[in-house]
Design a protein around this motif. Structure first.
Motif, PDB file in Angstrom:
ATOM      1  N   GLN A   1      40.061  35.479  50.904  1.00 27.96           N
ATOM      2  CA  GLN A   1      40.825  35.046  49.740  1.00 27.96           C
ATOM      3  C   GLN A   1      40.761  33.530  49.612  1.00 27.96           C
ATOM      4  O   GLN A   1      40.549  32.824  50.592  1.00 27.96           O
ATOM      5  CB  GLN A   1      42.278  35.511  49.811  1.00 27.96           C
ATOM      6  CG  GLN A   1      43.095  34.848  50.915  1.00 27.96           C
ATOM      7  CD  GLN A   1      44.540  35.251  50.883  1.00 27.96           C
ATOM      8  OE1 GLN A   1      45.209  35.083  49.869  1.00 27.96           O
ATOM      9  NE2 GLN A   1      45.030  35.791  51.998  1.00 27.96           N
TER      10      GLN A   1
ATOM     11  N   MET B   1      40.008  39.600  48.336  1.00 25.22           N
ATOM     12  CA  MET B   1      41.249  40.362  48.526  1.00 25.22           C
ATOM     13  C   MET B   1      42.019  40.549  47.214  1.00 25.22           C
ATOM     14  O   MET B   1      42.702  41.555  47.026  1.00 25.22           O
ATOM     15  CB  MET B   1      42.132  39.653  49.554  1.00 25.22           C
ATOM     16  CG  MET B   1      43.467  40.320  49.820  1.00 25.22           C
ATOM     17  SD  MET B   1      43.375  41.817  50.831  1.00 25.22           S
ATOM     18  CE  MET B   1      43.053  41.152  52.435  1.00 25.22           C
ATOM     19  N   PHE B   2      41.879  39.599  46.296  1.00 24.53           N
ATOM     20  CA  PHE B   2      42.598  39.682  45.027  1.00 24.53           C
ATOM     21  C   PHE B   2      41.638  39.724  43.841  1.00 24.53           C
ATOM     22  O   PHE B   2      41.996  39.377  42.716  1.00 24.53           O
ATOM     23  CB  PHE B   2      43.583  38.513  44.905  1.00 24.53           C
ATOM     24  CG  PHE B   2      44.586  38.516  46.026  1.00 24.53           C
ATOM     25  CD1 PHE B   2      45.616  39.449  46.050  1.00 24.53           C
ATOM     26  CD2 PHE B   2      44.477  37.638  47.088  1.00 24.53           C
ATOM     27  CE1 PHE B   2      46.525  39.496  47.093  1.00 24.53           C
ATOM     28  CE2 PHE B   2      45.383  37.669  48.143  1.00 24.53           C
ATOM     29  CZ  PHE B   2      46.408  38.594  48.139  1.00 24.53           C
TER      30      PHE B   2
ATOM     31  N   ASP C   1      38.754  41.323  41.057  1.00 20.56           N
ATOM     32  CA  ASP C   1      38.725  42.398  40.071  1.00 20.56           C
ATOM     33  C   ASP C   1      37.363  43.080  39.958  1.00 20.56           C
ATOM     34  O   ASP C   1      37.170  43.912  39.076  1.00 20.56           O
ATOM     35  CB  ASP C   1      39.130  41.850  38.698  1.00 20.56           C
ATOM     36  CG  ASP C   1      40.592  41.431  38.673  1.00 20.56           C
ATOM     37  OD1 ASP C   1      41.432  42.216  39.166  1.00 20.56           O
ATOM     38  OD2 ASP C   1      40.895  40.323  38.197  1.00 20.56           O
TER      39      ASP C   1
ATOM     40  N   LYS D   1      40.905  44.309  44.729  1.00 15.97           N
ATOM     41  CA  LYS D   1      42.302  44.204  45.168  1.00 15.97           C
ATOM     42  C   LYS D   1      42.949  45.573  45.378  1.00 15.97           C
ATOM     43  O   LYS D   1      43.732  45.749  46.310  1.00 15.97           O
ATOM     44  CB  LYS D   1      43.123  43.333  44.218  1.00 15.97           C
ATOM     45  CG  LYS D   1      43.251  43.829  42.806  1.00 15.97           C
ATOM     46  CD  LYS D   1      43.957  42.775  41.942  1.00 15.97           C
ATOM     47  CE  LYS D   1      43.809  43.116  40.473  1.00 15.97           C
ATOM     48  NZ  LYS D   1      44.035  41.947  39.645  1.00 15.97           N
TER      49      LYS D   1
ATOM     50  N   ARG E   1      44.274  47.290  49.066  1.00 14.09           N
ATOM     51  CA  ARG E   1      45.564  47.984  49.249  1.00 14.09           C
ATOM     52  C   ARG E   1      45.351  49.411  49.757  1.00 14.09           C
ATOM     53  O   ARG E   1      46.017  49.862  50.676  1.00 14.09           O
ATOM     54  CB  ARG E   1      46.360  47.984  47.943  1.00 14.09           C
ATOM     55  CG  ARG E   1      47.051  46.669  47.658  1.00 14.09           C
ATOM     56  CD  ARG E   1      48.139  46.788  46.601  1.00 14.09           C
ATOM     57  NE  ARG E   1      47.654  47.266  45.317  1.00 14.09           N
ATOM     58  CZ  ARG E   1      47.175  46.483  44.342  1.00 14.09           C
ATOM     59  NH1 ARG E   1      47.100  45.190  44.525  1.00 14.09           N
ATOM     60  NH2 ARG E   1      46.779  47.010  43.203  1.00 14.09           N
TER      61      ARG E   1
END
Length: 194
Positions: free
Chosen positions: A61, A95-96, A98, A112, A116
């Motif tokens: 990230q 990690m975040f 799209d 992301k 999760r």
């Protein structure tokens, strides 16, 4: 003569300080040997196998100090970098992010939501995948090992070696394998601080 000395000195300095990975628009360090793929995990496992390698995916990230450490201290070390490049195809994930990812079970996710789903909360997290894509399992169910975080050189390198040698199939736990490596390095006088 002076010009030759200056050139030789510059070459020496550059060789002592290997080029650092560039930072991409997403804020992640970019190694020129990381694989760029369509992020279909089953296809990536097959592609790695065709190259005689294993697939490792790494979640990072923006602003992650441990990711920076991994790139600047570990992946820039020739012993570490060369072993990984020879034995693994590494694909980087945000990690975040799209970008679209296709899990082994066929579910299409974003980076992301994949993080999760797979339970990855630390960066960097490296997931080591099996040699063949199993059917109906997610990455977290299929991974033969997961390394959350950037450790010292020998722990980091030993995890890649242990996976490459299929240590996960045997009776020796990674920590025992690593302890043997540390003892051998100590005997050889090669042990750096972890």
């Amino acid at each position: 003569m002076l010009k030759k000395l200056v050139v030789a000195f510059a070459f020496m300095v550059l060789s002592l300080h290997p080029a650092q990975a560039e930072i991409g628009e997403d804020g992640l360090h970019k190694e020129d040997w990381f694989a760029l793929t369509f992020r279909d995990i089953a296809d990536d496992i097959a592609t790695a196998a065709e190259q005689g390698k294993r697939l490792a995916i790494v979640f990072e990230q923006r602003g992650c100090i441990y990711c920076t450490k991994m790139h600047e201290e570990l992946l820039s070390d020739p012993e570490v970098r060369d072993f990984i490049r020879e034995h693994f195809m590494v694909v980087q994930y945000n990690m975040f992010g799209d970008e679209e990812v296709t899990d082994l079970d066929g579910e299409v996710l974003t980076e992301k939501t994949a993080a999760r789903k797979w339970g990855f909360v630390f960066t960097p997290t490296i997931a080591f995948l099996p040699e063949e894509a199993p059917e109906g399992k997610s990455v977290s169910e299929a991974a033969v090992a997961v390394m959350p975080g950037a450790f010292g050189k020998w722990t980091f390198l030993d995890m890649f070696r242990w996976v490459s040698e299929k240590g996960y199939e045997g009776e020796e736990h990674f920590q025992k394998y690593h302890a043997r490596t540390i003892e051998r390095l100590r005997e050889q006088g090669r042990l750096d601080a972890e």
